[in-house]
Write a protein that holds these residues in place. Structure first.
Motif, PDB file in Angstrom:
ATOM      1  N   PRO A  82     -25.975 -45.586   3.246  1.00  0.00           N
ATOM      2  CA  PRO A  82     -25.839 -44.941   4.555  1.00  0.00           C
ATOM      3  C   PRO A  82     -25.305 -43.512   4.406  1.00  0.00           C
ATOM      4  O   PRO A  82     -24.404 -43.246   3.616  1.00  0.00           O
ATOM      5  N   ILE A  83     -25.907 -42.602   5.178  1.00  0.00           N
ATOM      6  CA  ILE A  83     -25.558 -41.182   5.112  1.00  0.00           C
ATOM      7  C   ILE A  83     -25.303 -40.637   6.509  1.00  0.00           C
ATOM      8  O   ILE A  83     -25.624 -41.274   7.509  1.00  0.00           O
ATOM      9  N   ARG A  84     -24.750 -39.443   6.573  1.00  0.00           N
ATOM     10  CA  ARG A  84     -24.497 -38.775   7.864  1.00  0.00           C
ATOM     11  C   ARG A  84     -25.417 -37.584   8.074  1.00  0.00           C
ATOM     12  O   ARG A  84     -25.687 -37.173   9.180  1.00  0.00           O
ATOM     13  N   TYR A  85     -25.912 -36.989   6.949  1.00  0.00           N
ATOM     14  CA  TYR A  85     -26.737 -35.783   7.015  1.00  0.00           C
ATOM     15  C   TYR A  85     -27.940 -35.902   6.085  1.00  0.00           C
ATOM     16  O   TYR A  85     -27.888 -36.584   5.072  1.00  0.00           O
ATOM     17  N   ALA A  86     -28.988 -35.171   6.456  1.00  0.00           N
ATOM     18  CA  ALA A  86     -30.127 -34.967   5.559  1.00  0.00           C
ATOM     19  C   ALA A  86     -30.456 -33.474   5.631  1.00  0.00           C
ATOM     20  O   ALA A  86     -30.592 -32.919   6.721  1.00  0.00           O
ATOM     21  N   LEU A  87     -30.553 -32.836   4.479  1.00  0.00           N
ATOM     22  CA  LEU A  87     -30.834 -31.409   4.420  1.00  0.00           C
ATOM     23  C   LEU A  87     -32.193 -31.196   3.776  1.00  0.00           C
ATOM     24  O   LEU A  87     -32.389 -31.534   2.611  1.00  0.00           O
ATOM     25  N   GLU A  88     -33.150 -30.671   4.555  1.00  0.00           N
ATOM     26  CA  GLU A  88     -34.487 -30.374   4.048  1.00  0.00           C
ATOM     27  C   GLU A  88     -34.590 -28.896   3.688  1.00  0.00           C
ATOM     28  O   GLU A  88     -34.230 -28.031   4.489  1.00  0.00           O
ATOM     29  N   MET A  89     -35.089 -28.653   2.481  1.00  0.00           N
ATOM     30  CA  MET A  89     -35.300 -27.300   1.974  1.00  0.00           C
ATOM     31  C   MET A  89     -36.697 -27.248   1.358  1.00  0.00           C
ATOM     32  O   MET A  89     -37.330 -28.281   1.139  1.00  0.00           O
ATOM     33  N   ASN A  90     -37.183 -26.035   1.044  1.00  0.00           N
ATOM     34  CA  ASN A  90     -38.462 -25.920   0.350  1.00  0.00           C
ATOM     35  C   ASN A  90     -38.406 -26.765  -0.920  1.00  0.00           C
ATOM     36  O   ASN A  90     -37.373 -26.838  -1.595  1.00  0.00           O
ATOM     37  N   GLN A  91     -39.533 -27.393  -1.241  1.00  0.00           N
ATOM     38  CA  GLN A  91     -39.568 -28.272  -2.405  1.00  0.00           C
ATOM     39  C   GLN A  91     -39.152 -27.526  -3.671  1.00  0.00           C
ATOM     40  O   GLN A  91     -39.615 -26.416  -3.932  1.00  0.00           O
ATOM     41  N   GLY A  92     -38.266 -28.134  -4.414  1.00  0.00           N
ATOM     42  CA  GLY A  92     -37.788 -27.561  -5.654  1.00  0.00           C
ATOM     43  C   GLY A  92     -36.531 -26.722  -5.507  1.00  0.00           C
ATOM     44  O   GLY A  92     -35.935 -26.333  -6.513  1.00  0.00           O
ATOM     45  N   TRP A  93     -36.099 -26.424  -4.275  1.00  0.00           N
ATOM     46  CA  TRP A  93     -34.938 -25.573  -4.056  1.00  0.00           C
ATOM     47  C   TRP A  93     -33.697 -26.139  -4.745  1.00  0.00           C
ATOM     48  O   TRP A  93     -32.975 -25.409  -5.435  1.00  0.00           O
ATOM     49  N   PHE A  94     -33.422 -27.429  -4.563  1.00  0.00           N
ATOM     50  CA  PHE A  94     -32.233 -28.034  -5.163  1.00  0.00           C
ATOM     51  C   PHE A  94     -32.307 -27.968  -6.693  1.00  0.00           C
ATOM     52  O   PHE A  94     -31.326 -27.633  -7.348  1.00  0.00           O
ATOM     53  N   ARG A  95     -33.466 -28.253  -7.256  1.00  0.00           N
ATOM     54  CA  ARG A  95     -33.663 -28.203  -8.706  1.00  0.00           C
ATOM     55  C   ARG A  95     -33.444 -26.781  -9.228  1.00  0.00           C
ATOM     56  O   ARG A  95     -32.763 -26.572 -10.232  1.00  0.00           O
ATOM     57  N   GLN A  96     -34.007 -25.780  -8.532  1.00  0.00           N
ATOM     58  CA  GLN A  96     -33.855 -24.383  -8.944  1.00  0.00           C
ATOM     59  C   GLN A  96     -32.398 -23.937  -8.934  1.00  0.00           C
ATOM     60  O   GLN A  96     -31.986 -23.102  -9.744  1.00  0.00           O
ATOM     61  N   LYS A  97     -31.611 -24.467  -8.025  1.00  0.00           N
ATOM     62  CA  LYS A  97     -30.198 -24.091  -7.900  1.00  0.00           C
ATOM     63  C   LYS A  97     -29.286 -25.007  -8.706  1.00  0.00           C
ATOM     64  O   LYS A  97     -28.068 -24.879  -8.651  1.00  0.00           O
ATOM     65  N   ASN A  98     -29.898 -25.957  -9.443  1.00  0.00           N
ATOM     66  CA  ASN A  98     -29.163 -26.927 -10.256  1.00  0.00           C
ATOM     67  C   ASN A  98     -28.192 -27.762  -9.410  1.00  0.00           C
ATOM     68  O   ASN A  98     -27.075 -28.062  -9.824  1.00  0.00           O
TER      69      ASN A  98
END
Length: 110
Positions: A82-98
């Protein structure tokens, strides 16, 4: 530190609309989905035209898991708890920012 400009989707209608029909999104832009309390959440990409990555985030701001989502699909991408938030970004954004599960996201709306 990474500065994100995220639209807030806190009402049911806003969460249902999400990023549907958008043709592009800026490099550090996204959408944060805010849920009333911890919930088991799944996302899909029906009528969403751009590839996205979603980070599922608990009430403390800790990333639970990150999933890549393909445009115009109805595949379910679910939080592992269970979560409280979902953050959508351009695909690969999280990977690019490590940025990985277990890391914290600050400045989330209450």
């Amino acid at each position: 530190m990474n500065l994100i400009r995220a639209e807030v989707a806190a009402r049911d209608a806003d969460r249902q609309q999400g990023l549907m029909y958008r043709e592009k999104m800026g490099a550090n832009e996204g959408m944060v989905f805010v849920f009333d309390g911890p919930a088991q959440v799944c996302m899909w990409m029906k009528n969403t035209l751009i590839p996205l990555s979603v980070a599922f985030i608990d009430e403390r701001g800790t990333i639970v898991n990150i999933e890549d989502m393909q445009p115009q699909t109805t595949d379910s991408h679910c939080a592992r708890k269970p979560i409280r938030y979902a953050l959508e970004m351009n695909q690969g954004w999280f990977r690019q920012k490590n940025i990985k599960p277990g890391m914290a996201i600050g400045g989330l709306p209450q």
